[in-house]
Design a protein around this motif. Structure first.
Motif, PDB file in Angstrom:
ATOM      1  N   ALA A  56      48.836  48.733  30.175  1.00  0.00           N
ATOM      2  CA  ALA A  56      48.159  48.118  30.490  1.00  0.00           C
ATOM      3  C   ALA A  56      49.208  47.183  30.995  1.00  0.00           C
ATOM      4  O   ALA A  56      49.607  46.546  32.564  1.00  0.00           O
ATOM      5  CB  ALA A  56      46.944  47.057  29.837  1.00  0.00           C
ATOM      6  N   LEU A  57      50.426  46.709  30.703  1.00  0.00           N
ATOM      7  CA  LEU A  57      51.650  46.094  30.720  1.00  0.00           C
ATOM      8  C   LEU A  57      52.159  46.981  32.415  1.00  0.00           C
ATOM      9  O   LEU A  57      52.370  46.342  33.707  1.00  0.00           O
ATOM     10  CB  LEU A  57      52.590  46.436  30.079  1.00  0.00           C
TER      11      LEU A  57
ATOM     12  N   THR B 150      53.062  47.215  38.438  1.00  0.00           N
ATOM     13  CA  THR B 150      52.598  49.181  39.081  1.00  0.00           C
ATOM     14  C   THR B 150      51.697  48.191  40.096  1.00  0.00           C
ATOM     15  O   THR B 150      51.822  48.426  41.465  1.00  0.00           O
ATOM     16  CB  THR B 150      51.698  50.701  38.843  1.00  0.00           C
ATOM     17  N   ILE B 151      50.245  47.618  39.615  1.00  0.00           N
ATOM     18  CA  ILE B 151      49.625  46.736  40.694  1.00  0.00           C
ATOM     19  C   ILE B 151      50.355  45.672  41.788  1.00  0.00           C
ATOM     20  O   ILE B 151      49.812  45.450  42.919  1.00  0.00           O
ATOM     21  CB  ILE B 151      48.315  46.422  39.685  1.00  0.00           C
ATOM     22  N   LEU B 152      51.069  44.787  40.959  1.00  0.00           N
ATOM     23  CA  LEU B 152      51.826  43.927  41.486  1.00  0.00           C
ATOM     24  C   LEU B 152      52.617  44.432  42.031  1.00  0.00           C
ATOM     25  O   LEU B 152      52.675  42.875  43.742  1.00  0.00           O
ATOM     26  CB  LEU B 152      52.148  42.918  40.129  1.00  0.00           C
TER      27      LEU B 152
ATOM     28  N   GLU C 221      43.192  41.844  42.855  1.00  0.00           N
ATOM     29  CA  GLU C 221      42.574  41.308  41.821  1.00  0.00           C
ATOM     30  C   GLU C 221      42.034  41.917  40.757  1.00  0.00           C
ATOM     31  O   GLU C 221      41.932  41.626  39.430  1.00  0.00           O
ATOM     32  CB  GLU C 221      42.084  40.053  42.203  1.00  0.00           C
ATOM     33  N   ARG C 222      40.981  42.908  41.453  1.00  0.00           N
ATOM     34  CA  ARG C 222      39.929  43.467  41.055  1.00  0.00           C
ATOM     35  C   ARG C 222      40.462  45.025  40.143  1.00  0.00           C
ATOM     36  O   ARG C 222      40.655  45.652  39.260  1.00  0.00           O
ATOM     37  CB  ARG C 222      39.130  44.500  41.722  1.00  0.00           C
ATOM     38  N   LEU C 223      41.904  45.473  40.262  1.00  0.00           N
ATOM     39  CA  LEU C 223      42.656  46.142  39.426  1.00  0.00           C
ATOM     40  C   LEU C 223      43.269  45.843  38.358  1.00  0.00           C
ATOM     41  O   LEU C 223      43.179  46.806  37.208  1.00  0.00           O
ATOM     42  CB  LEU C 223      43.866  47.093  40.323  1.00  0.00           C
TER      43      LEU C 223
ATOM     44  N   THR D 299      40.160  45.449  35.497  1.00  0.00           N
ATOM     45  CA  THR D 299      40.247  46.144  34.809  1.00  0.00           C
ATOM     46  C   THR D 299      41.357  46.519  34.476  1.00  0.00           C
ATOM     47  O   THR D 299      41.146  47.013  33.660  1.00  0.00           O
ATOM     48  CB  THR D 299      39.733  47.856  36.572  1.00  0.00           C
ATOM     49  N   ALA D 300      42.971  46.685  34.813  1.00  0.00           N
ATOM     50  CA  ALA D 300      43.985  47.280  34.069  1.00  0.00           C
ATOM     51  C   ALA D 300      43.653  45.819  32.597  1.00  0.00           C
ATOM     52  O   ALA D 300      44.126  46.477  31.571  1.00  0.00           O
ATOM     53  CB  ALA D 300      44.897  47.080  34.741  1.00  0.00           C
ATOM     54  N   LEU D 301      43.374  44.586  32.742  1.00  0.00           N
ATOM     55  CA  LEU D 301      43.399  44.033  31.335  1.00  0.00           C
ATOM     56  C   LEU D 301      42.197  43.921  30.731  1.00  0.00           C
ATOM     57  O   LEU D 301      41.537  42.199  29.999  1.00  0.00           O
ATOM     58  CB  LEU D 301      43.987  42.290  31.999  1.00  0.00           C
ATOM     59  N   GLY D 302      41.816  44.146  31.634  1.00  0.00           N
ATOM     60  CA  GLY D 302      39.829  44.166  30.622  1.00  0.00           C
ATOM     61  C   GLY D 302      39.458  42.422  30.835  1.00  0.00           C
ATOM     62  O   GLY D 302      38.492  42.251  30.100  1.00  0.00           O
ATOM     63  N   ILE D 303      39.374  42.487  31.681  1.00  0.00           N
ATOM     64  CA  ILE D 303      38.704  41.059  31.712  1.00  0.00           C
ATOM     65  C   ILE D 303      37.488  41.135  32.966  1.00  0.00           C
ATOM     66  O   ILE D 303      37.490  41.834  34.078  1.00  0.00           O
ATOM     67  CB  ILE D 303      39.978  39.988  33.146  1.00  0.00           C
ATOM     68  N   GLU D 304      36.449  40.232  32.791  1.00  0.00           N
ATOM     69  CA  GLU D 304      35.354  40.312  33.662  1.00  0.00           C
ATOM     70  C   GLU D 304      35.963  39.643  35.598  1.00  0.00           C
ATOM     71  O   GLU D 304      36.138  39.752  35.379  1.00  0.00           O
ATOM     72  CB  GLU D 304      34.819  38.964  32.908  1.00  0.00           C
ATOM     73  N   LYS D 305      34.767  40.729  35.767  1.00  0.00           N
ATOM     74  CA  LYS D 305      35.029  40.989  37.491  1.00  0.00           C
ATOM     75  C   LYS D 305      34.683  39.554  38.047  1.00  0.00           C
ATOM     76  O   LYS D 305      33.794  38.923  37.729  1.00  0.00           O
ATOM     77  CB  LYS D 305      34.036  41.837  37.631  1.00  0.00           C
ATOM     78  N   GLY D 306      35.711  39.371  39.154  1.00  0.00           N
ATOM     79  CA  GLY D 306      35.557  38.089  39.653  1.00  0.00           C
ATOM     80  C   GLY D 306      36.620  37.058  39.112  1.00  0.00           C
ATOM     81  O   GLY D 306      36.357  36.066  39.838  1.00  0.00           O
ATOM     82  N   ARG D 307      37.219  37.271  38.230  1.00  0.00           N
ATOM     83  CA  ARG D 307      37.814  35.873  37.504  1.00  0.00           C
ATOM     84  C   ARG D 307      38.555  35.745  37.977  1.00  0.00           C
ATOM     85  O   ARG D 307      39.237  34.388  37.983  1.00  0.00           O
ATOM     86  CB  ARG D 307      37.796  36.450  35.721  1.00  0.00           C
ATOM     87  N   LEU D 308      40.038  36.465  38.622  1.00  0.00           N
ATOM     88  CA  LEU D 308      41.326  36.175  39.025  1.00  0.00           C
ATOM     89  C   LEU D 308      41.229  36.039  40.536  1.00  0.00           C
ATOM     90  O   LEU D 308      40.285  36.581  41.339  1.00  0.00           O
ATOM     91  CB  LEU D 308      42.397  37.392  38.448  1.00  0.00           C
TER      92      LEU D 308
END
Length: 211
Positions: A157-158, A163-165, A192-194, A197-206
């Motif tokens: 996940a890291l 890679t996304i950032l 934000e969405r990626l 997904t990578a961190l298993g966070i509910e969609k729309g939280r970030l």
């Protein structure tokens, strides 16, 4: 008889002076346009003094990078250790921390990006990732404890998080596209969405800042 005593500075002080001079010149003139001769002239020492501490101009840049990254990591660790902030909010603030460090048009990262010194930027990125890894993993662990993250493989996940950032940060360094001013906002949204997904966070939280 007048005796002139030569003042010899502590080696670490002299080295720091060379690093400071090089950083100032790299920011104001550009890395490519700055020579070793320019650096030593800036503080009034012989060129041999530079080569006593550094083999090449790129070596002094690496010293600047190391110092810069350590300062960022110190801020990152202070944020991560603040138990009053949720893991989700820490992720958003970590992203903003990196944005804040490069938003100045004369920041070293901006200069290297403008000059297309991509291999040097890669060194910064790799160094930052290595030093930031323990702090980021601590945030992931906090998120799992809070029940807001689902990360069965933290190391993987890291890698995805970084890679996304990185493309988002690089797009932040690009000059705004006048024909499509929403390009950066679009990359932020996708990022934000990626990351969710990578961190298993509910969609729309970030929610990262768009400016």
């Amino acid at each position: 008889m007048l005796i002139i005593t030569r003042i010899t500075k502590d080696p670490e002080i002299r080295k720091a002076e060379l690093i400071d001079a090089a950083e100032e010149l790299f920011r104001t003139r550009g890395y490519h346009q700055t020579s070793v001769s320019d650096i030593v002239k800036n503080i009034g020492v012989a060129q041999g003094t530079f080569y006593y501490y550094f083999e090449t101009k790129e070596d002094v840049l690496e010293a600047i990078i190391s110092r810069m990254v350590i300062l960022i990591i110190n801020e990152l660790e202070e944020l991560v250790d603040n138990q009053a902030i949720s893991a989700e909010e820490k992720i958003c603030q970590i992203v903003q921390l990196f944005f804040d460090k490069i938003k100045n048009e004369e920041s070293l990262l901006a200069v290297l990006f403008e000059e297309k010194q991509l291999h040097l930027m890669a060194k910064i990125e790799n160094h930052a990732k290595k030093l930031a890894e323990p702090s980021l993993l601590k945030v992931f662990k906090q998120g799992q404890k809070e029940g807001t993250m689902n990360i069965p493989y933290p190391a993987a996940a890291l890698d995805y998080f970084v890679t996304i950032l990185l493309p988002i940060i690089e797009s932040y360094l690009e000059k705004p596209d006048e024909t499509n001013p929403n390009v950066f906002a679009g990359k932020i949204f996708v990022g934000e969405r990626l990351i969710e997904t990578a961190l298993g966070i509910e969609k729309g939280r970030l929610k990262f800042r768009r400016t």
